[in-house]
Design a protein around this motif. Structure first.
Motif, PDB file in Angstrom:
ATOM      1  N   MET A   1       0.856  -1.181   0.000  1.00 13.24           N
ATOM      2  CA  MET A   1       0.000   0.000   0.000  1.00 13.24           C
ATOM      3  C   MET A   1       0.891   1.228   0.000  1.00 13.24           C
ATOM      4  SD  MET A   1      -3.158   1.035   2.507  1.00 13.24           S
ATOM      5  CE  MET A   1      -2.333   0.794   4.037  1.00 13.24           C
ATOM      6  N   SER A   2       0.510   2.227  -0.791  1.00 13.39           N
ATOM      7  CA  SER A   2       1.310   3.444  -0.812  1.00 13.39           C
ATOM      8  C   SER A   2       1.186   4.153   0.535  1.00 13.39           C
ATOM      9  CB  SER A   2       0.866   4.371  -1.939  1.00 13.39           C
ATOM     10  OG  SER A   2      -0.228   5.162  -1.534  1.00 13.39           O
ATOM     11  N   ASP A   3       2.199   4.937   0.872  1.00 18.47           N
ATOM     12  CA  ASP A   3       2.178   5.653   2.142  1.00 18.47           C
ATOM     13  C   ASP A   3       0.989   6.598   2.231  1.00 18.47           C
ATOM     14  OD1 ASP A   3       4.477   4.372   2.966  1.00 18.47           O
ATOM     15  OD2 ASP A   3       5.807   5.985   2.315  1.00 18.47           O
ATOM     16  N   LEU A   4       0.610   7.197   1.100  1.00 19.25           N
ATOM     17  CA  LEU A   4      -0.523   8.114   1.113  1.00 19.25           C
ATOM     18  C   LEU A   4      -1.818   7.372   1.431  1.00 19.25           C
ATOM     19  CD1 LEU A   4      -1.573  10.967   0.759  1.00 19.25           C
ATOM     20  CD2 LEU A   4      -1.832  10.499  -1.666  1.00 19.25           C
ATOM     21  N   ASN A   5      -2.012   6.204   0.864  1.00 18.90           N
ATOM     22  CA  ASN A   5      -3.234   5.449   1.135  1.00 18.90           C
ATOM     23  C   ASN A   5      -3.357   5.074   2.606  1.00 18.90           C
ATOM     24  OD1 ASN A   5      -4.287   5.510  -1.444  1.00 18.90           O
ATOM     25  ND2 ASN A   5      -3.479   3.538  -2.032  1.00 18.90           N
ATOM     26  N   ALA A   6      -2.246   4.945   3.311  1.00 15.71           N
ATOM     27  CA  ALA A   6      -2.273   4.557   4.723  1.00 15.71           C
ATOM     28  C   ALA A   6      -2.946   5.615   5.595  1.00 15.71           C
ATOM     29  CB  ALA A   6      -0.859   4.282   5.217  1.00 15.71           C
ATOM     30  N   ILE A   7      -3.004   6.863   5.134  1.00 13.09           N
ATOM     31  CA  ILE A   7      -3.585   7.924   5.970  1.00 13.09           C
ATOM     32  C   ILE A   7      -5.107   7.953   5.929  1.00 13.09           C
ATOM     33  CG2 ILE A   7      -1.546   9.378   5.642  1.00 13.09           C
ATOM     34  CD1 ILE A   7      -3.434  11.213   3.894  1.00 13.09           C
ATOM     35  N   PHE A   8      -5.715   7.269   4.969  1.00 10.30           N
ATOM     36  CA  PHE A   8      -7.161   7.371   4.807  1.00 10.30           C
ATOM     37  C   PHE A   8      -7.908   6.656   5.920  1.00 10.30           C
ATOM     38  CE2 PHE A   8      -5.875   7.803   0.216  1.00 10.30           C
ATOM     39  CZ  PHE A   8      -6.074   9.174   0.196  1.00 10.30           C
ATOM     40  N   THR A   9      -8.813   7.403   6.548  1.00 11.66           N
ATOM     41  CA  THR A   9      -9.655   6.865   7.612  1.00 11.66           C
ATOM     42  C   THR A   9     -11.111   7.085   7.233  1.00 11.66           C
ATOM     43  OG1 THR A   9      -9.563   8.978   8.798  1.00 11.66           O
ATOM     44  CG2 THR A   9      -7.906   7.320   9.393  1.00 11.66           C
ATOM     45  N   PRO A  10     -12.025   6.335   7.854  1.00 12.73           N
ATOM     46  CA  PRO A  10     -13.443   6.512   7.536  1.00 12.73           C
ATOM     47  C   PRO A  10     -13.879   7.971   7.666  1.00 12.73           C
ATOM     48  CG  PRO A  10     -13.135   4.540   8.821  1.00 12.73           C
ATOM     49  CD  PRO A  10     -11.809   5.245   8.802  1.00 12.73           C
ATOM     50  N   GLY A  11     -14.630   8.405   6.666  1.00 19.18           N
ATOM     51  CA  GLY A  11     -15.138   9.767   6.641  1.00 19.18           C
ATOM     52  C   GLY A  11     -14.343  10.699   5.739  1.00 19.18           C
ATOM     53  N   MET A  12     -13.088  10.356   5.451  1.00 24.25           N
ATOM     54  CA  MET A  12     -12.279  11.197   4.573  1.00 24.25           C
ATOM     55  C   MET A  12     -12.822  11.132   3.150  1.00 24.25           C
ATOM     56  SD  MET A  12      -8.379  10.600   5.896  1.00 24.25           S
ATOM     57  CE  MET A  12      -7.721  11.976   4.950  1.00 24.25           C
ATOM     58  N   GLN A  13     -12.601  12.205   2.408  1.00 25.45           N
ATOM     59  CA  GLN A  13     -13.074  12.266   1.034  1.00 25.45           C
ATOM     60  C   GLN A  13     -11.903  12.083   0.075  1.00 25.45           C
ATOM     61  OE1 GLN A  13     -15.261  16.001   1.080  1.00 25.45           O
ATOM     62  NE2 GLN A  13     -17.141  14.805   1.256  1.00 25.45           N
ATOM     63  N   VAL A  14     -12.152  11.332  -1.002  1.00 20.95           N
ATOM     64  CA  VAL A  14     -11.105  10.997  -1.966  1.00 20.95           C
ATOM     65  C   VAL A  14     -11.655  10.987  -3.383  1.00 20.95           C
ATOM     66  CG1 VAL A  14      -9.812   9.582  -0.318  1.00 20.95           C
ATOM     67  CG2 VAL A  14     -11.543   8.509  -1.748  1.00 20.95           C
ATOM     68  N   ARG A  15     -10.719  11.028  -4.331  1.00 23.66           N
ATOM     69  CA  ARG A  15     -11.034  10.824  -5.742  1.00 23.66           C
ATOM     70  C   ARG A  15     -10.214   9.637  -6.232  1.00 23.66           C
ATOM     71  NH1 ARG A  15     -13.884  14.772  -8.315  1.00 23.66           N
ATOM     72  NH2 ARG A  15     -13.880  16.819  -7.358  1.00 23.66           N
ATOM     73  N   HIS A  16     -10.769   8.915  -7.192  1.00 26.39           N
ATOM     74  CA  HIS A  16     -10.039   7.833  -7.860  1.00 26.39           C
ATOM     75  C   HIS A  16      -9.326   8.475  -9.048  1.00 26.39           C
ATOM     76  CE1 HIS A  16      -9.123   4.338 -10.237  1.00 26.39           C
ATOM     77  NE2 HIS A  16      -9.622   3.535  -9.295  1.00 26.39           N
ATOM     78  N   PRO A  17      -7.983   8.393  -9.123  1.00 28.23           N
ATOM     79  CA  PRO A  17      -7.258   9.099 -10.182  1.00 28.23           C
ATOM     80  C   PRO A  17      -7.597   8.625 -11.597  1.00 28.23           C
ATOM     81  CG  PRO A  17      -5.805   7.569  -9.048  1.00 28.23           C
ATOM     82  CD  PRO A  17      -7.096   7.607  -8.268  1.00 28.23           C
ATOM     83  N   GLY A  18      -8.024   7.407 -11.744  1.00 30.15           N
ATOM     84  CA  GLY A  18      -8.342   6.884 -13.069  1.00 30.15           C
ATOM     85  C   GLY A  18      -9.814   6.966 -13.431  1.00 30.15           C
ATOM     86  N   GLN A  19     -10.639   7.421 -12.499  1.00 27.43           N
ATOM     87  CA  GLN A  19     -12.090   7.477 -12.729  1.00 27.43           C
ATOM     88  C   GLN A  19     -12.663   8.808 -12.236  1.00 27.43           C
ATOM     89  OE1 GLN A  19     -13.636   5.189 -14.390  1.00 27.43           O
ATOM     90  NE2 GLN A  19     -12.029   3.647 -14.409  1.00 27.43           N
ATOM     91  N   PRO A  20     -12.273   9.918 -12.825  1.00 31.48           N
ATOM     92  CA  PRO A  20     -12.752  11.219 -12.329  1.00 31.48           C
ATOM     93  C   PRO A  20     -14.272  11.378 -12.407  1.00 31.48           C
ATOM     94  CG  PRO A  20     -11.661  11.466 -14.453  1.00 31.48           C
ATOM     95  CD  PRO A  20     -11.424  10.044 -13.998  1.00 31.48           C
ATOM     96  N   ASP A  21     -14.917  10.644 -13.313  1.00 32.12           N
ATOM     97  CA  ASP A  21     -16.375  10.742 -13.453  1.00 32.12           C
ATOM     98  C   ASP A  21     -17.120  10.124 -12.273  1.00 32.12           C
ATOM     99  OD1 ASP A  21     -15.212   8.365 -14.578  1.00 32.12           O
ATOM    100  OD2 ASP A  21     -17.194   7.841 -15.350  1.00 32.12           O
ATOM    101  N   TRP A  22     -16.421   9.399 -11.396  1.00 36.04           N
ATOM    102  CA  TRP A  22     -17.062   8.824 -10.211  1.00 36.04           C
ATOM    103  C   TRP A  22     -17.360   9.883  -9.156  1.00 36.04           C
ATOM    104  CZ3 TRP A  22     -14.049   3.665  -8.965  1.00 36.04           C
ATOM    105  CH2 TRP A  22     -14.286   2.748  -9.997  1.00 36.04           C
ATOM    106  N   GLY A  23     -16.722  11.029  -9.245  1.00 36.22           N
ATOM    107  CA  GLY A  23     -16.924  12.095  -8.276  1.00 36.22           C
ATOM    108  C   GLY A  23     -16.088  11.889  -7.023  1.00 36.22           C
ATOM    109  N   VAL A  24     -16.432  12.652  -5.991  1.00 35.97           N
ATOM    110  CA  VAL A  24     -15.724  12.585  -4.708  1.00 35.97           C
ATOM    111  C   VAL A  24     -16.386  11.514  -3.853  1.00 35.97           C
ATOM    112  CG1 VAL A  24     -15.116  13.839  -2.612  1.00 35.97           C
ATOM    113  CG2 VAL A  24     -15.068  15.001  -4.824  1.00 35.97           C
TER     114      VAL A  24
END
Length: 60
Positions: A1-24
């Motif tokens: 897992m990338s170091d950045l992905n390790a910081i994500f906790t429930p409730g945080m908002q994210v985007r999928h870099p390969g699927q921008p049409d999915w939204g936040v």
């Protein structure tokens, strides 16, 4: 897992870099590198944190 992905906790908002049409999406869980995210236009998706680095969203 990338170091950045390790910081994500429930409730945080994210985007999928390969699927921008999915939204936040909102992180539901992050267990063992498997990140479950609920996207408004795609629904619940389990992301393999070893393959995809999600992009944090702080201003949505």
């Amino acid at each position: 897992m990338s170091d950045l992905n390790a910081i994500f906790t429930p409730g945080m908002q994210v985007r999928h870099p390969g699927q921008p049409d999915w939204g936040v999406g909102q992180v539901q869980s992050n267990i063992g590198g498997r990140i479950t995210v609920n996207f408004p236009d795609q629904g619940k998706v389990v992301i393999d944190g070893n393959r995809i680095t999600l992009v944090p969203v702080f201003d949505a």
